[in-house]
Write a protein that holds these residues in place. Structure first.
Motif, PDB file in Angstrom:
ATOM      1  N   GLU A 611     -67.456  -4.749 -45.015  1.00 13.49           N
ATOM      2  CA  GLU A 611     -66.363  -4.052 -44.330  1.00 13.49           C
ATOM      3  C   GLU A 611     -66.898  -2.850 -43.556  1.00 13.49           C
ATOM      4  N   LEU A 612     -67.757  -2.056 -44.195  1.00 11.51           N
ATOM      5  CA  LEU A 612     -68.335  -0.899 -43.515  1.00 11.51           C
ATOM      6  C   LEU A 612     -69.228  -1.344 -42.356  1.00 11.51           C
ATOM      7  N   TYR A 613     -70.033  -2.360 -42.604  1.00 12.25           N
ATOM      8  CA  TYR A 613     -70.938  -2.871 -41.568  1.00 12.25           C
ATOM      9  C   TYR A 613     -70.159  -3.354 -40.350  1.00 12.25           C
ATOM     10  N   ARG A 614     -69.131  -4.171 -40.572  1.00 10.69           N
ATOM     11  CA  ARG A 614     -68.363  -4.698 -39.443  1.00 10.69           C
ATOM     12  C   ARG A 614     -67.657  -3.579 -38.697  1.00 10.69           C
ATOM     13  N   GLY A 615     -67.120  -2.597 -39.428  1.00  6.79           N
ATOM     14  CA  GLY A 615     -66.456  -1.472 -38.778  1.00  6.79           C
ATOM     15  C   GLY A 615     -67.405  -0.669 -37.909  1.00  6.79           C
ATOM     16  N   LEU A 616     -68.594  -0.367 -38.442  1.00  9.08           N
ATOM     17  CA  LEU A 616     -69.577   0.398 -37.670  1.00  9.08           C
ATOM     18  C   LEU A 616     -70.036  -0.386 -36.440  1.00  9.08           C
ATOM     19  N   MET A 617     -70.240  -1.686 -36.605  1.00 13.70           N
ATOM     20  CA  MET A 617     -70.637  -2.511 -35.463  1.00 13.70           C
ATOM     21  C   MET A 617     -69.559  -2.501 -34.380  1.00 13.70           C
ATOM     22  N   ASP A 618     -68.321  -2.619 -34.787  1.00 10.18           N
ATOM     23  CA  ASP A 618     -67.217  -2.699 -33.825  1.00 10.18           C
ATOM     24  C   ASP A 618     -67.033  -1.408 -33.041  1.00 10.18           C
ATOM     25  N   VAL A 619     -67.352  -0.265 -33.650  1.00 10.30           N
ATOM     26  CA  VAL A 619     -67.200   1.007 -32.922  1.00 10.30           C
ATOM     27  C   VAL A 619     -68.499   1.428 -32.252  1.00 10.30           C
ATOM     28  N   GLY A 620     -69.512   0.559 -32.291  1.00 11.76           N
ATOM     29  CA  GLY A 620     -70.726   0.806 -31.530  1.00 11.76           C
ATOM     30  C   GLY A 620     -71.743   1.716 -32.172  1.00 11.76           C
ATOM     31  N   VAL A 621     -71.710   1.841 -33.522  1.00  9.52           N
ATOM     32  CA  VAL A 621     -72.675   2.683 -34.228  1.00  9.52           C
ATOM     33  C   VAL A 621     -73.862   1.830 -34.674  1.00  9.52           C
ATOM     34  N   GLU A 622     -75.073   2.345 -34.478  1.00  5.05           N
ATOM     35  CA  GLU A 622     -76.267   1.621 -34.921  1.00  5.05           C
ATOM     36  C   GLU A 622     -76.219   1.454 -36.438  1.00  5.05           C
ATOM     37  N   THR A 623     -76.366   0.236 -36.892  1.00  3.85           N
ATOM     38  CA  THR A 623     -76.296  -0.023 -38.333  1.00  3.85           C
ATOM     39  C   THR A 623     -77.116  -1.246 -38.693  1.00  3.85           C
ATOM     40  N   GLU A 624     -77.615  -1.250 -39.908  1.00  2.00           N
ATOM     41  CA  GLU A 624     -78.296  -2.416 -40.472  1.00  2.00           C
ATOM     42  C   GLU A 624     -77.721  -2.666 -41.855  1.00  2.00           C
ATOM     43  N   LEU A 625     -77.502  -3.939 -42.181  1.00  4.26           N
ATOM     44  CA  LEU A 625     -76.998  -4.330 -43.497  1.00  4.26           C
ATOM     45  C   LEU A 625     -78.045  -5.196 -44.178  1.00  4.26           C
ATOM     46  N   VAL A 626     -78.431  -4.810 -45.383  1.00  9.72           N
ATOM     47  CA  VAL A 626     -79.397  -5.570 -46.174  1.00  9.72           C
ATOM     48  C   VAL A 626     -78.694  -6.042 -47.446  1.00  9.72           C
ATOM     49  N   ILE A 627     -78.630  -7.354 -47.657  1.00  9.17           N
ATOM     50  CA  ILE A 627     -78.031  -7.933 -48.853  1.00  9.17           C
ATOM     51  C   ILE A 627     -79.155  -8.479 -49.731  1.00  9.17           C
ATOM     52  N   PHE A 628     -79.232  -8.000 -50.958  1.00  8.20           N
ATOM     53  CA  PHE A 628     -80.272  -8.432 -51.889  1.00  8.20           C
ATOM     54  C   PHE A 628     -79.740  -9.593 -52.729  1.00  8.20           C
ATOM     55  N   LYS A 629     -80.344 -10.734 -52.565  1.00  9.02           N
ATOM     56  CA  LYS A 629     -79.876 -11.975 -53.182  1.00  9.02           C
ATOM     57  C   LYS A 629     -79.849 -11.868 -54.701  1.00  9.02           C
ATOM     58  N   ASP A 630     -78.734 -12.306 -55.269  1.00 12.52           N
ATOM     59  CA  ASP A 630     -78.526 -12.385 -56.721  1.00 12.52           C
ATOM     60  C   ASP A 630     -78.493 -11.023 -57.417  1.00 12.52           C
ATOM     61  N   MET A 631     -78.674  -9.926 -56.695  1.00 12.92           N
ATOM     62  CA  MET A 631     -78.721  -8.613 -57.338  1.00 12.92           C
ATOM     63  C   MET A 631     -77.324  -8.159 -57.741  1.00 12.92           C
ATOM     64  N   LEU A 632     -77.244  -7.517 -58.907  1.00 18.56           N
ATOM     65  CA  LEU A 632     -75.986  -6.947 -59.382  1.00 18.56           C
ATOM     66  C   LEU A 632     -75.839  -5.529 -58.831  1.00 18.56           C
ATOM     67  N   HIS A 633     -75.343  -4.605 -59.630  1.00 18.43           N
ATOM     68  CA  HIS A 633     -75.087  -3.249 -59.114  1.00 18.43           C
ATOM     69  C   HIS A 633     -76.371  -2.451 -58.912  1.00 18.43           C
ATOM     70  N   GLY A 634     -77.403  -2.860 -59.571  1.00 20.18           N
ATOM     71  CA  GLY A 634     -78.693  -2.196 -59.414  1.00 20.18           C
ATOM     72  C   GLY A 634     -79.805  -3.214 -59.478  1.00 20.18           C
ATOM     73  N   ALA A 635     -80.976  -2.810 -59.029  1.00 20.47           N
ATOM     74  CA  ALA A 635     -82.122  -3.716 -59.022  1.00 20.47           C
ATOM     75  C   ALA A 635     -82.815  -3.696 -60.375  1.00 20.47           C
ATOM     76  N   ASP A 636     -83.357  -4.856 -60.772  1.00 21.28           N
ATOM     77  CA  ASP A 636     -84.153  -4.931 -61.992  1.00 21.28           C
ATOM     78  C   ASP A 636     -85.514  -5.555 -61.704  1.00 21.28           C
ATOM     79  N   LYS A 637     -85.899  -5.537 -60.433  1.00 16.52           N
ATOM     80  CA  LYS A 637     -87.184  -6.098 -60.027  1.00 16.52           C
ATOM     81  C   LYS A 637     -87.964  -5.055 -59.233  1.00 16.52           C
ATOM     82  N   PRO A 638     -89.229  -4.840 -59.562  1.00 14.48           N
ATOM     83  CA  PRO A 638     -90.008  -3.828 -58.836  1.00 14.48           C
ATOM     84  C   PRO A 638     -90.140  -4.130 -57.350  1.00 14.48           C
TER      85      PRO A 638
END
Length: 667
Positions: A611-638
């Motif tokens: 939602e934040l990513y799409r909103g920023l893109m639509d108003v023309g703000v530079e943004t990058e979205l990184v989705i970490f596969k299978d990750m829960l609320h925090g990382a458990d892999k170094p």
């Protein structure tokens, strides 16, 4: 960059720093068991294993090694055995079971054969066995339903409860011995198919009680057990707990007339006549957790008069009093309190962070993990340092950390940890990054950096100042401060953050044109709020942050969190949900924003990121979205932590320092 040649810890070195937890002390005070977590780059894991310190030899040695983790060590009452949890089984049948190591055994033996992972256990004071909690076998109706129709769930109806069990030590050893005589393939199927080989060492104690059991304790004579439980496993029911007393000889239990707002361990007194527990002072998750004592004979409740305006956590009831721990601003403290309220801190309360404290029943010996502003976290026994993690900092440059404070316009005093370069020059102004903790009842501490989400030492090495604000709602500053963000989420946080920026700018320390902010979880929410509410920042990173309280409310696994902080549901008070949501101000956004989020985050579900990513893109703000596969609320892999840190470092170095991305930038 700093003017002088420096050699700060790298991202990889920060991630590789070992951590310590689950400290246990033998009753004679001569041995300490603790869990050491290390970094395995090849397998992309943080393996946890138990280490032992023996005072007689003044040596540390690993008790467990290998791929299967070991945690939660606990000495037997006579000190002759150590029990712990470790993984058993293969593939999707892996479970956590209780293992026992004695001086006679060349290797630890598995003595429990529970159907599901054991969540928590304690020795019986008479040493004849162990009590533990684990999920009950899956109800027949659910298993039959799945086999007939496939997997589906009735939300808020299909609960899988846990229960209390007693594991007879001799029977458990005998059963383990019988299984050890079988080949591996037969050993794995014996308990499933052969009635004569089924686990007969464990006794189910609370089968008819359909409640989710959290904490429990056993009376000194091993005849009674006290436990608190909630009506369901849902987070929302944590504030609806009850306390029961179970007579192990008659198998009868009674519900004790105790306030339901319990929030932590329940403990027997050293003579078994009383119990102590903690409860919230009011039905607010940011309220103080207070200590109470209940007399099992008179049924009277009393509250020791404690001059502590913070959450109190009981650890053990010793002959010298109740061992407790608590936060005091940026210090974690531990001490003993008598029933009359006389408090004896066990350490100087300044510049100290004590975690995982353990104490002998006579109150004479303590073991714990301790850190200060100058020394990394190490394991100690009676003020004697057992581990030497700090040697990993030798030859390395460290940021200078100091606690600063400033005033907000609405009259709050806010503290923060300011990290400066080792060659800090008072005549210069510096670029500034704010690293915001989660919670909101988390806290930033003035101890050597171990942060695996914000690259604090690397920022400092590049010439940034880093401010970690303990904004309103943070733990350590009392109940009124923790509740000061009630119906002010985002708005109050922004005031705390920006007044800290102004303080450093007005002090000619920070460059007002070169300020960034990043955070994770609640810190990510505050960063997201700053991204849309303000144009004061030059770069922002949002880690697992909330973007819209209304959609968050219906998707998170802690729905009650939102109601308690915003005061109502979005259906009854849509305005407060709008005022405090970053998306409300999306048309104001102008700051380049990096968004990092776990694909399967149940706490802050991933639609917040999209939602934040799409909103920023639509108003023309530079943004990058990184989705970490299978990750829960925090990382458990170094490896994932490494990516998160490198992405953040590159983002701020590029947008604030105008550095071009390195060739090894993660695309």
């Amino acid at each position: 960059m700093s003017n002088h040649q420096t050699n700060y810890l790298s991202i990889e070195e920060i991630i590789a720093l070992p951590t310590f937890q689950d400290v246990a002390i033998s009753e004679d005070g001569q041995r300490v068991a603790y869990v050491k977590s290390t970094t395995d780059w090849d397998n992309n894991t943080y393996p946890k294993h138990i280490w032992i310190y023996d005072k007689h030899t003044d040596k540390n040695y690993p008790l467990t090694i290998g791929e299967n983790e070991s945690t939660h060590p606990s000495w037997s009452p006579d000190g002759q055995a150590l029990a712990f949890l470790s993984t058993a089984g293969e593939g999707d049948k892996k479970t956590k079971q209780i293992f026992i190591q004695t001086e006679e055994d060349t290797a630890a033996i598995q003595i429990s054969q529970a159907d599901h992972s054991i969540e928590h256990f304690k020795w019986a004071p008479n040493g004849k066995g162990l009590f533990y909690t684990a999920k009950l076998p899956e109800p027949d109706k659910l298993r039959d339903r799945s086999e007939m129709y496939g997997e589906f769930t009735y939300v808020d109806q299909d609960f899988h409860y846990n229960a209390l069990y007693f594991l007879d030590l001799d029977k458990g050893k005998q059963h383990a011995k019988e299984l050890s005589k079988l080949p591996k393939d037969l050993r794995e199927t014996a308990s499933e198919n052969d009635e004569d080989s089924k686990d007969k060492a464990s006794t189910l104690l609370t089968e008819s009680l359909e409640r989710y059991i959290y904490y429990f304790d056993i009376s000194p004579d091993s005849r009674k057990i006290v436990f608190n439980s909630a009506p369901t496993p849902r987070f929302i029911d944590l504030l609806n707990q009850e306390t029961h007393l179970l007579d192990l000889e008659t198998n009868e239990w009674e519900k004790l007339d105790i306030h339901p707002l319990q929030s932590g361990p329940v403990l027997f007194s050293d003579d078994g006549s009383k119990i102590c527990y903690t409860r919230l002072t009011q039905k607010k998750i940011y309220a103080n957790v207070m200590l109470e004592i209940y007399d099992l004979k008179t049924k009277l409740i009393k509250q020791p008069a404690l001059d502590i305006d913070e959450n109190v956590f009981p650890i053990r009831w010793t002959k010298n009093g109740i061992h407790i721990s608590w936060l005091e601003r940026t210090n974690y403290i531990t001490g003993l309190i008598t029933e009359d309220g006389a408090l004896t801190p066990l350490f100087d309360s300044s510049d100290i962070v004590i975690t995982y404290p353990a104490i002998t029943s006579d109150g004479k010996h303590t073991a714990y993990v301790k850190a200060t502003s100058q020394a990394a976290a190490e394991v100690f026994l009676d003020n004697h340092q057992l581990t030497k993690q700090y040697k990993l900092y030798e030859g390395k440059t460290k940021s200078k950390k100091e606690i600063i404070s400033w005033q907000t316009e609405d009259g709050l005093e806010i503290e923060g940890i300011l990290s400066k370069p080792a060659d800090y020059d008072e005549s210069k102004t510096y670029p500034l990054v704010l690293a915001v903790h989660g919670g909101p009842t988390g806290i930033s501490l003035a101890t050597p950096t171990t942060n695996r989400y914000q690259p604090i030492e690397q920022f400092v090495e590049k010439g940034f100042l880093v401010l970690e604000p303990n904004y309103r709602g943070s733990a350590g500053y009392g109940e009124a401060f923790r509740s000061a963000n009630f119906r002010k989420l985002g708005l109050g946080d922004y005031e705390d953050i920006i007044s800290g920026v102004d303080f450093l700018v007005d002090s000619k320390i920070a460059d007002s044109e070169k300020v960034g902010i990043l955070g994770w979880s609640q810190g990510g929410y505050i960063s997201a709020f700053c991204a849309t509410y303000s144009d004061r920042f030059k770069a922002i990173s949002v880690g697992a942050g909330i973007s819209n309280w209304m959609t968050y409310y219906v998707n998170t696994d802690i729905t009650h969190f939102t109601r308690y902080y915003l005061g109502d549901t979005p259906w009854n008070d849509e305005e407060i949900y709008r005022k405090t949501s970053p998306m409300t101000y999306i048309n104001n956004a102008s700051t380049p924003t990096l968004i990092q989020h776990g694909e399967k985050d149940p706490r802050v579900p991933v639609p917040n990121a999209y939602e934040l990513y799409r909103g920023l893109m639509d108003v023309g703000v530079e943004t990058e979205l990184v989705i970490f596969k299978d990750m829960l609320h925090g990382a458990d892999k170094p490896g994932i932590h490494r990516a998160i840190l490198k992405q953040n470092l590159d983002w701020f170095a590029h947008h604030i320092l105008d550095e071009q991305p390195d060739e090894d930038r993660i695309y």
